[in-house]
Design an enzyme around this catalytic site. Structure first.
Site, PDB file in Angstrom:
ATOM      1  N   ARG A 190      53.924  53.975  80.588  1.00 44.39           N
ATOM      2  CA  ARG A 190      55.352  54.015  80.245  1.00 44.39           C
ATOM      3  C   ARG A 190      55.542  54.925  79.032  1.00 44.39           C
ATOM      4  O   ARG A 190      55.772  54.479  77.927  1.00 44.39           O
ATOM      5  CB  ARG A 190      55.870  52.603  79.933  1.00 44.39           C
ATOM      6  CG  ARG A 190      57.384  52.486  79.895  1.00 44.39           C
ATOM      7  CD  ARG A 190      57.830  51.283  79.120  1.00 44.39           C
ATOM      8  NE  ARG A 190      57.383  51.298  77.737  1.00 44.39           N
ATOM      9  CZ  ARG A 190      58.000  51.975  76.768  1.00 44.39           C
ATOM     10  NH1 ARG A 190      59.073  52.691  77.022  1.00 44.39           N
ATOM     11  NH2 ARG A 190      57.533  51.920  75.536  1.00 44.39           N
ATOM     12  N   LYS A 208      50.964  60.601  67.555  1.00 45.43           N
ATOM     13  CA  LYS A 208      51.095  59.469  66.634  1.00 45.43           C
ATOM     14  C   LYS A 208      50.121  59.597  65.467  1.00 45.43           C
ATOM     15  O   LYS A 208      50.480  59.398  64.305  1.00 45.43           O
ATOM     16  CB  LYS A 208      50.825  58.154  67.374  1.00 45.43           C
ATOM     17  CG  LYS A 208      51.909  57.738  68.330  1.00 45.43           C
ATOM     18  CD  LYS A 208      53.034  57.000  67.617  1.00 45.43           C
ATOM     19  CE  LYS A 208      54.061  56.494  68.614  1.00 45.43           C
ATOM     20  NZ  LYS A 208      55.150  55.747  67.981  1.00 45.43           N
ATOM     21  N   GLU A 280      50.122  51.618  72.506  1.00 47.71           N
ATOM     22  CA  GLU A 280      51.260  52.536  72.605  1.00 47.71           C
ATOM     23  C   GLU A 280      51.593  52.823  74.072  1.00 47.71           C
ATOM     24  O   GLU A 280      50.721  53.211  74.856  1.00 47.71           O
ATOM     25  CB  GLU A 280      50.915  53.856  71.888  1.00 47.71           C
ATOM     26  CG  GLU A 280      52.079  54.795  71.728  1.00 47.71           C
ATOM     27  CD  GLU A 280      53.114  54.288  70.759  1.00 47.71           C
ATOM     28  OE1 GLU A 280      54.315  54.541  71.005  1.00 47.71           O
ATOM     29  OE2 GLU A 280      52.748  53.646  69.754  1.00 47.71           O
ATOM     30  N   ASP A 281      52.864  52.644  74.435  1.00 50.44           N
ATOM     31  CA  ASP A 281      53.399  53.050  75.733  1.00 50.44           C
ATOM     32  C   ASP A 281      52.678  52.408  76.923  1.00 50.44           C
ATOM     33  O   ASP A 281      52.391  53.066  77.930  1.00 50.44           O
ATOM     34  CB  ASP A 281      53.404  54.579  75.857  1.00 50.44           C
ATOM     35  CG  ASP A 281      54.492  55.202  74.977  1.00 50.44           C
ATOM     36  OD1 ASP A 281      55.248  54.443  74.367  1.00 50.44           O
ATOM     37  OD2 ASP A 281      54.567  56.431  74.908  1.00 50.44           O
ATOM     38  N   ASN A 488      63.518  56.345  63.617  1.00 54.41           N
ATOM     39  CA  ASN A 488      62.241  56.873  64.074  1.00 54.41           C
ATOM     40  C   ASN A 488      61.113  55.933  63.666  1.00 54.41           C
ATOM     41  O   ASN A 488      60.992  55.575  62.488  1.00 54.41           O
ATOM     42  CB  ASN A 488      62.038  58.263  63.436  1.00 54.41           C
ATOM     43  CG  ASN A 488      60.952  59.052  64.112  1.00 54.41           C
ATOM     44  OD1 ASN A 488      59.909  58.517  64.470  1.00 54.41           O
ATOM     45  ND2 ASN A 488      61.183  60.345  64.283  1.00 54.41           N
TER      46      ASN A 488
END
Length: 604
Positions: A190, A208, A280-281, A488
Site C-alpha cells: 500500500r 524515509k 511503512e506502507d 508531513n
C-alpha cells in the site's frame, strides 16, 4: 619533506614523472598548515585506497580531496587536477539539477548523487530542505516508485523475498555496515495512495531514511532500507517485462507471518534489541495486526498509523489556538477508516483523556466514514479497530450526508479519494463553524480530498487547512494570503528516531507520539498561525527534530524507558553530539612522510 604551507602569490605543483607544472587552485591540507576550509575538520582514518575510495559514497569527496589526500590515498590522477570546495560542489549539483524540468529527473539526479557522494547529497538537501523534500519524499517519491524499474541505478538496501525464508540471518550479513541503528521496512502493498507496487516500493524506505539523516541527523551508515518481496497482486506489474520483483501473486497467511517473524528475530539477533524497526506502507489488515503483535516485543512503530497520528494531532493542537477552545469541544468526521484514520482517532482520544474527559465520551466525538458509509453499531463485518469507533446512530451512506447531519467542527481526509471534500461539504462546514478545520491529508497531491485554494475560497478564508502534500500559497480576492500547512510525517519520524536511538528505548509507546505532537505544536508561532500555517516552516525541520529528540530522551529517562546509563545531565549536548555532520572529513595523514622526489612545489 617539502613544506606545503600557503605563501603569497600563485602556487604551482609538479608530481614526479609529470611533464608540466599544474596550478594549485586551492591550498592542500598539510601537517601544521591547514587551508581555511579544512581547519578544524574532523579526521577520518581508512584502510581503503585508490579506486575504491572514489567509488565509496561514504568516503568520496570528489574534487574536494586535497593534494596530500590524493597522494596518500592513491587517487592522484583519478581526479581532474582542480580542487573544489564542498560549497562549490553544491553549486555544480544545483546547476545540473536546474536543467531538469521533470520532478522524476530531479529525483534521479539526487539519488545518483547519494550513490556517489553521501556527504554532498546531504549537504545539498539541508541547504534548502523545503525545496528538496517534495522531490526525495512526497509527492515525487510516489512517481519514482511507480517508475522504479526505470529509475533503479544500484542497490540501496536489502531485497528479501518470501523464497529467502530460513536464510534471512545470512542475508543480513551481506550488508556491508555492522552498526545498524534504524531499519525502515515495507512489503510494498500500500504505497502512499497508489496501492500495490510490490518491489517498486523500495523507493519509500530509501526516501524515509534519507530524511532520517537530512531532518533528524541520524548517521546514514546506521540506516538500512528493506523491501520484503512476497509477490504482488498488481496485474500490470506481473505482466511488465521490466518489473524487477517476484512475478507471482502475493503470498499470505502462515508463510507470510513466518517471514516477518524470522525477519524481526534476525534483525535483533544481529543488531540488538535497540535497533529501531519502522514499518511503512503495509496494507491495513497487516499494519494493525503486526503493530499489535510486535510493539511490546521489539523497538518498532508504524509510521502510517502512529507517525501520521502524531503530525495530524500536532496540527489540531495548533488549530486550537485559532478556535480558542479545548480539544474536547470539537467533533471530528473522518473520510476513511484505515491505518491513518485509526491512528489519528486513537491519539485524539488519548489527548482528550489527558484533558480530563472519559474515554467513552471522547470516542463519541469521533465519526468515521468508510467505503460503505458511516460506521455504526450493528453493522456487519467490522474489524476490532472499526468496532471501537462505531456510533449508535442510523446508517448514512455518503460523506455529504454525514457532514450535514453530524455538523462536525473538523473533517479529516485519509482515504486517498481525490475531491472527497466537495463544494457542498466545504460550504456546509463554513456554515456550521466560524473557523472550520479541514485536513486533506491523503498523498500524493493527486489524491488530496480538496486543494488549499478550494478550501480557502469556499470557506471565505475562514477554513483552517492542512494537507498531506504541499500546496502553493493562496491569495483571495480581498488580498488575504495563506500559506497552507503541510502535515508531513517528516516532522515526526526523524526526531522520534533520533531520540529513540540516543537513549536506547526498547519499546515505543503512544505517549511518545503524543509528546511529539505537543512538541511540534509548540514550535508554531502566532505569526505562523496568522499566515495559515499549522506547522513550523519546513526550513526549520532540523531544529524541530532536534527538539523532539531531546523531549523524547527526557521522557524516556523520567519513565524508565531508556537503556543507556548513566543518564546524561545535559540532554541537549548529549543529543547534539550524535548528529551527523554534512561537512567533509579530512583523512588522517600526520604519520605520513612524503618522499622528496614525489613532488615539487613552486611559488611564483
Amino acid at each position: 619533506m617539502i613544506p606545503l604551507c600557503n605563501r603569497a602569490g600563485r602556487r604551482l605543483l609538479r608530481v614526479a614523472g609529470a611533464s608540466q607544472w599544474l596550478p594549485l587552485l586551492s591550498p592542500p591540507l598539510s601537517r601544521g598548515c591547514h587551508s581555511g576550509e579544512a581547519r578544524g575538520a574532523p579526521s577520518k582514518a581508512t584502510k581503503k585506497r585508490g579506486y575504491d575510495i572514489t567509488r565509496n559514497p561514504h568516503l568520496n569527496k570528489g574534487m574536494a580531496f586535497t593534494l596530500e589526500e590524493r597522494l596518500q590515498l592513491g587517487i592522484h590522477g583519478l581526479l581532474p587536477p582542480c580542487f573544489l570546495s564542498q560549497d562549490v560542489q553544491v553549486l555544480r549539483v544545483m546547476k545540473s539539477y536546474e536543467t531538469k524540468s521533470s520532478d522524476l529527473d530531479k529525483y534521479i539526479i539526487l539519488m545518483t548523487l547519494q550513490d556517489r557522494n553521501e556527504k554532498l547529497f546531504y549537504k545539498v538537501l539541508t541547504s534548502d530542505i523545503e525545496r528538496f523534500m517534495p522531490i526525495v519524499y512526497t509527492p515525487t517519491v510516489g512517481l519514482a516508485c511507480q517508475q522504479y524499474g526505470l529509475a533503479f541505478r544500484r542497490p540501496r538496501g536489502l531485497f528479501i523475498t518470501i523464497h529467502d525464508k530460513g536464510h534471512i540471518a545470512t542475508m543480513l550479513n551481506s550488508w556491508p555496515e555492522e552498526d545498524i541503528k534504524a531499519i525502515v521496512v515495507t512489503d510494498g502493498e500500500r504505497i502512499l495512495g497508489l496501492g500495490d507496487l510490490g518491489s517498486y516500493g523500495m523507493g519509500i524506505p530509501v526516501g524515509k531514511l534519507a530524511l532520517y539523516t537530512a531532518c533528524g541527523g541520524v548517521h546514514p551508515q546506521q540506516c538500512l532500507p528493506v523491501l520484503l518481496d512476497v509477490g504482488t497482486d498488481n496485474e500490470a506489474l506481473l505482466n511488465d517485462p521490466l518489473y524487477i520483483g517476484l512475478k507471482h501473486k502475493r503470498v499470505r497467511g502462515k508463510q507470510y507471518d513466518e517471514l516477518i517473524d524470522e525477519f524481526m528475530q534476525a534483525v535483533t539477533n544481529k543488531y540488538g534489541m535497540n535497533c529501531l524497526i519502522q514499518f511503512e506502507d503495509f496494507a491495513n489488515a497487516n499494519a494493525f495486526r503486526l503493530l499489535n503483535k510486535y510493539r511490546n516485543r521489539y523497538c518498532t512503530f508504524n509510521d502510517d498509523i502512529q507517525g501520521t497520528a502524531s503530525v495530524a494531532v500536532a496540527g489540531i493542537f495548533a488549530a486550537l489556538r485559532i478556535t480558542k477552545n479545548k480539544l474536547s469541544d470539537h467533533k471530528f468526521v473522518f473520510q476513511g477508516a484505515g491505518e491513518a484514520a485509526m491512528g489519528i482517532a486513537q491519539l485524539i482520544v488519548m489527548a482528550m483523556e489527558k484533558e480530563g474527559i472519559s474515554r467513552e465520551d471522547a470516542i463519541k466525538k469521533i465519526w468515521m466514514v468508510d467505503s460503505k458509509g458511516l460506521i455504526v453499531k450493528g453493522r456487519s463485518h467490522l474489524n476490532h479497530e472499526k468496532e471501537m469507533f462505531a456510533q449508535d446512530h442510523p446508517q448514512m451512506r455518503t460523506l455529504e450526508e454525514v457532514v450535514q447531519r453530524v455538523k462536525p467542527t473538523a473533517i479529516i481526509g485519509v482515504a486517498a479519494i481525490a475531491g472527497a471534500f466537495t463544494e457542498k461539504i466545504l460550504k456546509d462546514m463554513a456554515s456550521f463553524n466560524d473557523r472550520p478545520i479541514v485536513f486533506a491529508l491523503s498523498n500524493p497531491t493527486s489524491k488530496a480530498e480538496c486543494t488549499a485554494e478550494q478550501c480557502y475560497h469556499l470557506t471565505e478564508g475562514r477554513g483552517i487547512f492542512a494537507s498531506g502534500s504541499p500546496f502553493p500559497k493562496v491569495t483571495l480576492a480581498n488580498g488575504q494570503t495563506f500559506f497552507p500547512g503541510q502535515g508531513n510525517n517528516a516532522y515526526v519520524f526523524p526526531g522520534v528516531a533520533l531520540g529513540v536511538i540516543a537513549c536506547g528505548v526498547r519499546h515505543i509507546s503512544d505517549d511518545i507520539f503524543l509528546t511529539t505532537a505537543e512538541s511540534i505544536a509548540e514550535e508554531v508561532t502566532e505569526e505562523h498561525l496568522a499566515e495559515g500555517r499549522l506547522y513550523p516552516p519546513l526550513s526549520t525541520i532540523r531544529e524541530v527534530s532536534f527538539k523532539i529528540a531531546v523531549e523524547i530522551v527526557d521522557y524516556a529517562y523520567k519513565h524508565n524507558l531508556a537503556s543507556w546509563y548513566p543518564e546524561p545531565e545535559d540532554k541537549e549536548a548529549f543529543v547534539k553530539a550524535l548528529i551527523y555532520s554534512t561537512e567533509y572529513e579530512s583523512f588522517a595523514i600526520d604519520n605520513y612522510r612524503w618522499p622528496q622526489a614525489a613532488m615539487h612545489i613552486q611559488d611564483v
